[in-house]
Scaffold this active site. Structure first.
Site, mmCIF file in Angstrom:
data_model
loop_
_atom_site.group_PDB
_atom_site.id
_atom_site.type_symbol
_atom_site.label_atom_id
_atom_site.label_comp_id
_atom_site.label_asym_id
_atom_site.label_seq_id
_atom_site.Cartn_x
_atom_site.Cartn_y
_atom_site.Cartn_z
ATOM 1 N N ASP A 1 0.863 -1.195 0.000
ATOM 2 C CA ASP A 1 0.000 0.000 0.000
ATOM 3 C C ASP A 1 0.893 1.236 0.000
ATOM 4 O O ASP A 1 2.069 1.166 0.363
ATOM 5 C CB ASP A 1 -0.912 0.026 1.234
ATOM 6 C CG ASP A 1 -1.848 1.249 1.224
ATOM 7 O OD1 ASP A 1 -2.474 1.509 0.178
ATOM 8 O OD2 ASP A 1 -1.934 1.959 2.241
ATOM 9 N N SER A 2 0.309 2.354 -0.399
ATOM 10 C CA SER A 2 1.039 3.612 -0.367
ATOM 11 C C SER A 2 1.425 3.986 1.068
ATOM 12 O O SER A 2 2.345 4.769 1.270
ATOM 13 C CB SER A 2 0.171 4.720 -0.957
ATOM 14 O OG SER A 2 -1.016 4.828 -0.199
ATOM 15 N N CYS B 1 -4.307 -1.421 -2.233
ATOM 16 C CA CYS B 1 -4.486 0.018 -2.394
ATOM 17 C C CYS B 1 -5.319 0.223 -3.655
ATOM 18 O O CYS B 1 -4.956 -0.276 -4.734
ATOM 19 C CB CYS B 1 -3.118 0.669 -2.556
ATOM 20 S SG CYS B 1 -3.164 2.416 -2.963
ATOM 21 N N GLU C 1 -4.486 9.489 8.458
ATOM 22 C CA GLU C 1 -3.024 9.410 8.617
ATOM 23 C C GLU C 1 -2.548 10.304 9.772
ATOM 24 O O GLU C 1 -1.523 10.047 10.370
ATOM 25 C CB GLU C 1 -2.318 9.826 7.315
ATOM 26 C CG GLU C 1 -2.574 8.859 6.168
ATOM 27 C CD GLU C 1 -1.451 7.848 5.940
ATOM 28 O OE1 GLU C 1 -0.292 8.182 6.222
ATOM 29 O OE2 GLU C 1 -1.751 6.736 5.477
ATOM 30 N N CYS D 1 -11.342 2.734 -0.702
ATOM 31 C CA CYS D 1 -10.007 3.152 -0.278
ATOM 32 C C CYS D 1 -9.726 2.364 0.989
ATOM 33 O O CYS D 1 -10.576 2.312 1.895
ATOM 34 C CB CYS D 1 -9.972 4.652 0.011
ATOM 35 S SG CYS D 1 -8.409 5.180 0.757
ATOM 36 N N HIS E 1 -7.998 2.867 3.485
ATOM 37 C CA HIS E 1 -7.971 3.618 4.742
ATOM 38 C C HIS E 1 -9.365 3.735 5.381
ATOM 39 O O HIS E 1 -9.473 3.916 6.589
ATOM 40 C CB HIS E 1 -7.500 5.058 4.491
ATOM 41 C CG HIS E 1 -6.021 5.220 4.360
ATOM 42 N ND1 HIS E 1 -5.323 4.752 3.279
ATOM 43 C CD2 HIS E 1 -5.111 5.829 5.161
ATOM 44 C CE1 HIS E 1 -4.039 5.074 3.419
ATOM 45 N NE2 HIS E 1 -3.895 5.722 4.561
HETATM 46 N N1 DGL Z 1 -5.110 3.419 0.674
HETATM 47 C C1 DGL Z 1 -5.099 4.006 -0.621
HETATM 48 C C2 DGL Z 1 -6.285 3.478 -1.448
HETATM 49 O O1 DGL Z 1 -6.842 2.434 -1.144
HETATM 50 C C3 DGL Z 1 -5.158 5.512 -0.682
HETATM 51 C C4 DGL Z 1 -4.136 6.277 0.057
HETATM 52 C C5 DGL Z 1 -3.396 7.278 -0.786
HETATM 53 O O2 DGL Z 1 -3.982 8.265 -1.259
HETATM 54 O O3 DGL Z 1 -2.227 7.034 -0.956
HETATM 55 O O4 DGL Z 1 -6.652 4.112 -2.409
#
Ligand code: DGL
Length: 271
Positions: A7-8, A70, A155, A189, A191
């Site tokens: 993931d990012s 992600c 975050e 997403c 998150h």
């Molecule tokens: N967790 C990432 C997703 O599922 C998004 C986070 C980011 O913007 O890097 O899209």
């Protein structure tokens, strides 16, 4: 071999948690590109370059199978990685995303055939969910809503604050104003499960909420069942290594927001 989860940043931990609950026997390497997060606002080219660099790193570390946990990376980089890099240079490696397995689930949930999507700007602009759902179920319409403030709130550990209430309500109201027939909402997403309580609070109770952790875990279990040669090659020590491109200490303390356990992280450089 180990199973790589990328993931990012921290969001993929919500997916890893469910994968490990479902498939605890395997060894995993989680890689968070925290030094360059967020990806959600970056261009196709940049998300592709960053994602491929991280996937290659996981390949070098003995991960023959990598999950892009992600949505932004799945939306903007998965197809190119599969069609360029894997096809020509790494024919025995596999990279799987989170969008297709999620799209497969909505058919059983929606009666009105109108599904909402909340996601990063990047995922919304890619139109990936509309395309993927449209291929499988042409009668389902996907209504997109970008929620650019949600990842930064999470975050920064502000997802339980009054500021989070404001932005959760704001984006959900904007989404519902676009189409009142939405009866299913995809949290597109990784998150966003951290905002689940607030999302449930502001969303009308008849709307189903689709989170991805269990969906991706089921889909991985199914993939391994269909590919016994890969399943047999997976090492089974039940261990997970956590790698980050940022500081290990920072990752360790922030990861506890996402996982109900204390972990040890290692810093890695991508060069
Ligand atoms: N967790 C990432 C997703 O599922 C998004 C986070 C980011 O913007 O890097 O899209």
């Amino acid at each position: 071999m180990k199973i790589g989860v990328f993931d990012s940043g921290y969001g993929g931990l919500t997916i890893l948690e469910k994968i490990r609950e479902r498939l605890p026997q395997y060894d995993y390497i989680y890689l968070g590109d925290n030094a360059r997060t967020p990806y959600g606002t970056r261009s196709f080219e940049v998300v592709y370059q960053y994602t491929w660099q991280c996937v290659k790193k996981l390949f070098e570390m003995d991960c023959e199978l990598v999950i892009l946990a992600c949505n932004t990376a799945s939306a903007k980089a998965l197809r190119s990685i599969q069609q360029n890099e894997l096809l020509h240079y790494y024919p025995n490696r596999r990279v799987l995303g989170v969008i297709r397995p999620t799209a497969e689930r909505v058919d059983a949930l929606t009666k009105t055939r109108v599904v909402g999507l909340v996601a990063t700007d990047g995922t919304v602009q890619s139109n990936s969910y509309s395309l993927e759902v449209g291929k499988l179920f042409p009668d389902i319409q996907v209504i997109n809503q970008a929620c650019p403030m949600w990842v930064p709130l999470i975050e920064n550990n502000e997802h339980q604050s009054a500021g989070a209430d404001f932005f959760v309500k704001k984006y959900l109201d904007q989404l519902l104003a676009k189409n009142a027939s939405i009866d299913t909402l995809i949290l597109g997403c990784t998150h966003y499960p951290l905002l689940l309580q607030k999302i449930e609070h502001y969303l009308p109770s008849h709307i189903h909420i689709v989170t991805q952790g269990n969906i991706v875990a089921d889909s991985l279990a199914d993939y391994l069942e269909r590919h016994p040669e890969i399943e047999q090659a997976c090492s089974k020590g039940g261990k997970t290594r956590f790698l980050t491109t940022e500081s290990a200490e920072k990752f360790q303390s922030s990861a506890s927001i996402f996982l109900q356990e204390t972990i040890e992280a290692e810093h890695i450089s991508l060069d």
